[in-house]
Design an enzyme around this catalytic site. Structure first.
Site, mmCIF file in Angstrom:
data_model
loop_
_atom_site.group_PDB
_atom_site.id
_atom_site.type_symbol
_atom_site.label_atom_id
_atom_site.label_comp_id
_atom_site.label_asym_id
_atom_site.label_seq_id
_atom_site.Cartn_x
_atom_site.Cartn_y
_atom_site.Cartn_z
ATOM 1 N N SER A 31 0.618 -1.346 0.317
ATOM 2 C CA SER A 31 0.087 0.103 -0.086
ATOM 3 C C SER A 31 0.752 1.120 0.217
ATOM 4 O O SER A 31 1.767 1.522 -1.004
ATOM 5 C CB SER A 31 -0.827 -0.738 0.928
ATOM 6 N N HIS A 84 -7.172 -5.564 -0.627
ATOM 7 C CA HIS A 84 -6.105 -4.449 -0.895
ATOM 8 C C HIS A 84 -5.255 -5.042 0.346
ATOM 9 O O HIS A 84 -5.285 -5.578 1.552
ATOM 10 C CB HIS A 84 -6.916 -3.299 0.168
ATOM 11 N N ASP A 102 -8.830 -5.420 -5.104
ATOM 12 C CA ASP A 102 -8.891 -4.467 -4.013
ATOM 13 C C ASP A 102 -10.063 -3.248 -4.395
ATOM 14 O O ASP A 102 -9.342 -3.249 -5.653
ATOM 15 C CB ASP A 102 -7.261 -4.318 -4.216
#
Ligand SMILES: *[C@@H]1O[C@H](CO)[C@@H](O)[C@H](O)[C@H]1NC(C)=O
Ligand SMILES: *[C@@H]1O[C@H](CO)[C@@H](O)[C@H](O)[C@H]1NC(C)=O
Ligand SMILES: *[C@@H]1O[C@H](CO)[C@@H](O)[C@H](O)[C@H]1NC(C)=O
Ligand SMILES: *[C@@H]1O[C@H](CO)[C@@H](O)[C@H](O)[C@H]1NC(C)=O
Ligand SMILES: *[C@@H]1O[C@H](CO)[C@@H](O)[C@H](O)[C@H]1NC(C)=O
Ligand SMILES: *[C@@H]1O[C@H](CO)[C@@H](O)[C@H](O)[C@H]1NC(C)=O
Ligand SMILES: *[C@@H]1O[C@H](CO)[C@@H](O)[C@H](O)[C@H]1NC(C)=O
Ligand SMILES: *[C@@H]1O[C@H](CO)[C@@H](O)[C@H](O)[C@H]1NC(C)=O
Length: 560
Positions: free
Chosen positions: A218, A468, A428
């Protein structure tokens, strides 16, 4: 995940990793047990004799640190199995404690990076050092040392560092009128931590590290790419998941969903639960079987051209099980690519990701709101409900400290023999997996390299059914985190199934990962057994079912 671990868990991991002691023995004296337990990749590594007194090194290290601008807080020897608590850690970080998996010397300090900024930095040095150095990353707009990553990498024998990215907590408020804090966030926290961490490693163990690694997802993925782009010497191997690359456009895009949905009383709004219980099943009914298998996983969402028309209520028959034409239009817009002033700014969110709705709450996305208030406009009372095209364009124009992380020429990293492994969950719902393809294609264009050439130093794996960074209906456990490696007591360190160990093998033995074998445990619980495994292909190849085999077996899928 962490609820039921306790002493038993700590004992189990000790048993699992027990084999690592034999680093200090000769190969010939290794027991059968050792061969059975230690991943093959580790066998090739002969750690130099690092016979020194770990315990006294840990107690004397603080007096040996001469890092400029550093204020050393403490060093402490933390025995394997200790449940460390962090009473001073910002509560928004959600990390009040961490079980330490191996005997570790924990060193904490503050390092000033400018006259108005600095990082809180920790080094976790394992007793059983492999000679490897590793930096962890951060997430969101934080501000949080990822202790679970420190625990994971140090348990694998890396001299591991992590920092708070220049501020504490998950809010962006610390950026307000503090460009130094923004600069730390953009690149300087990681780079400073690496420079200090490598030197500290040498001071501590009495010899420099052999190879240096990065692991993050991320914002952590963006930090990994930033290093590759602008600090190519920092790492030999970078594992970067779901990177928040093209950062300004990403936050623009995250914010534009509110423009589409409106607030919770707007006619355009569709409640988040409806995305889960109406839209998601409808997406699956149209797209799940494109890959030939009805398993709730869309292998390649690029092939899914979802149309919500079937969900629209019949005239005069409005119920909870259907939507209005206006809401259908909201859904269509949500799956469109995002343009600013006629130019593609960010690709679409992928259908299949709506089972974890992040952007459909009827409120401005929090990171976008913070970024515009505290960075773009430096005005905490700025009205973020009216953001529009001119604001999106401005954010990109400002691009503070080149936070965009979008450089297309990464030849300096290639030329110093660096290796890059990126991965992105195809479901995601926070950062579009399509953007990772877009970045790959961009580098390919700018460097004039086909994927077969990029393969020599960069491989990008699309992980179907992963959300995610972790979780989801797919075979998402790929060793990307402690939890993603099976969790405490069950670590799967096979380089075929573990992206970090795959990177170690690539850097140290020259064996590049062809596929990444993902595991899905029943109920995401190792003790309940493997539900299925799937080998994820490297872009631009696609996971392709052979049409005949048992689709829960990895052998039934090919990369085409
Ligand atoms: C560690 O300690 C905290 C309290 O400080 C507790 O909430 C947590 O459950 C403990 N973790 C384990 C794995 O025992
Ligand atoms: C590390 O080394 C110590 C001492 O040699 C040993 O007791 C321990 O089991 C080893 N492994 C781990 C994972 O700590
Ligand atoms: C940030 O948190 C650390 C503890 O994790 C603490 O030592 C430090 O003082 C905090 N910094 C600020 C500016 O609050
Ligand atoms: C130390 O801090 C000063 C500002 O206070 C900064 O200019 C300098 O670059 C820092 N030195 C290092 C090595 O980070
Ligand atoms: C802090 O550093 C900035 C930029 O280097 C400089 O403009 C400013 O005058 C400095 N402030 C103080 C109090 O030293
Ligand atoms: C919600 O949006 C509508 C327009 O769609 C607007 O009229 C209304 O004032 C908004 N409500 C709030 C609380 O902002
Ligand atoms: C951003 O990158 C460009 C091009 O590499 C460079 O010229 C510029 O100095 C950088 N700006 C900052 C603030 O680092
Ligand atoms: C899966 O885990 C959840 C939460 O831990 C639990 O409530 C549920 O019963 C589990 N399901 C199965 C099939 O084990």
């Amino acid at each position: 995940m962490w609820g039921n671990l306790g002493q038993l868990g700590a004992q189990a991991i000790n048993d699992t990793l027990d084999g690592m002691d034999v680093f200090e023995l000769s190969l010939s004296s290794m027991t059968t047990r050792f061969w059975a337990l230690v991943p093959a990749v580790l066998l090739g590594i002969t750690a130099p004799a690092r016979s020194f007194d770990f315990d006294s090194a840990c107690s004397s290290i603080t007096s040996q640190i001469s890092t400029p601008n550093a204020t050393v807080f403490f060093s402490e020897l933390v025995p394997a199995g200790t449940n460390l608590s962090f009473p001073d850690n910002d509560p928004t970080c959600g990390r009040p404690s961490q079980v330490v998996l191996t005997d570790t010397c924990r060193i904490a300090m503050f390092i000033a990076t400018s006259n108005d900024s600095g990082i809180n930095f920790e080094a976790w040095f394992p007793r059983n050092w492999t000679g490897r150095f590793l930096s962890t990353g951060n997430g969101g707009l934080s501000g949080c040392i990822q202790y679970e990553d420190l625990a994971y990498a140090s348990a694998l024998g890396f001299a591991t560092v992590g920092a708070n990215n220049g501020h504490n907590g998950t809010s962006g408020e610390a950026f307000l009128n503090h460009p130094g804090v923004i600069e730390d966030f953009a690149y300087r926290s990681i780079h400073t931590g690496v420079v200090v961490g490598k030197s500290l490693t040498e001071t501590f163990y009495g010899s420099p590290h052999d190879k240096s690694y990065y692991l993050g997802c991320s914002t952590g993925g963006r930090q990994g790419l930033k290093s590759v782009q602008d600090f190519p010497e920092d790492f030999d191997g970078v594992v970067a998941g779901a990177p928040a690359a093209d950062f300004n456009h990403l936050l623009d895009w995250s914010g534009h969903f509110f423009e589409i949905t409106g607030n919770t009383s707007a006619p355009t709004f569709l409640a988040a639960e409806r995305w889960v219980d109406l839209v998601h099943p409808d997406v699956l009914s149209q797209c799940d079987e494109i890959d030939g298998v009805k398993d709730g996983i869309i292998e390649d969402p690029n092939l899914c051209n979802y149309d919500p028309s079937d969900l629209v209520c019949a005239e005069g028959n409005q119920t909870d099980a259907c939507i209005t034409e206006i809401q259908a239009e909201t859904i269509r817009k949500a799956y469109e690519p995002f343009f600013i002033e006629g130019k593609l700014a960010y690709p679409r969110i992928q259908p299949g990701s709506e089972d974890v709705p992040v952007f459909y709450t009827g409120a401005p996305f929090i990171y976008t709101a913070d970024w515009f208030r505290y960075v773009v406009y430096s005005d905490p009372s700025f009205d973020v409900t009216t953001l529009s095209e001119k604001d999106w364009a401005l954010a990109q124009e400002l691009d503070p400290f080149n936070i965009s992380t979008w450089k297309g020429d990464i030849s300096a990293f290639r030329d110093r023999q660096g290796k890059l492994l990126t991965y992105h969950g195809q479901a995601d719902g926070l950062i579009s997996s399509k953007n990772s393809e877009r970045y790959y294609d961009r580098v390919s264009d700018i460097m004039g390299q086909e994927s077969t050439q990029l393969d020599e130093f960069w491989r990008f794996f699309r992980i179907s059914g992963m959300g995610h960074c972790s979780g989801g209906v797919g075979a998402w456990e790929i060793g990307q985190t402690l939890a993603g490696a099976g969790g405490v007591g069950s670590l799967n360190l096979d380089p075929e199934s573990n992206v970090l160990m795959a990177m170690v093998r690539w850097v140290e033995e020259g064996v590049a990962p062809e596929k990444v074998l993902g595991t899905k445990y029943v109920n995401d619980t190792v003790a309940q057994g493997v539900e299925f495994a799937r080998a994820h292909c490297r872009y631009p190849l696609r996971n392709t079912y052979d049409g005949v085999g048992d689709p829960t077996k990895k052998e039934s899928w090919n990369c085409l």
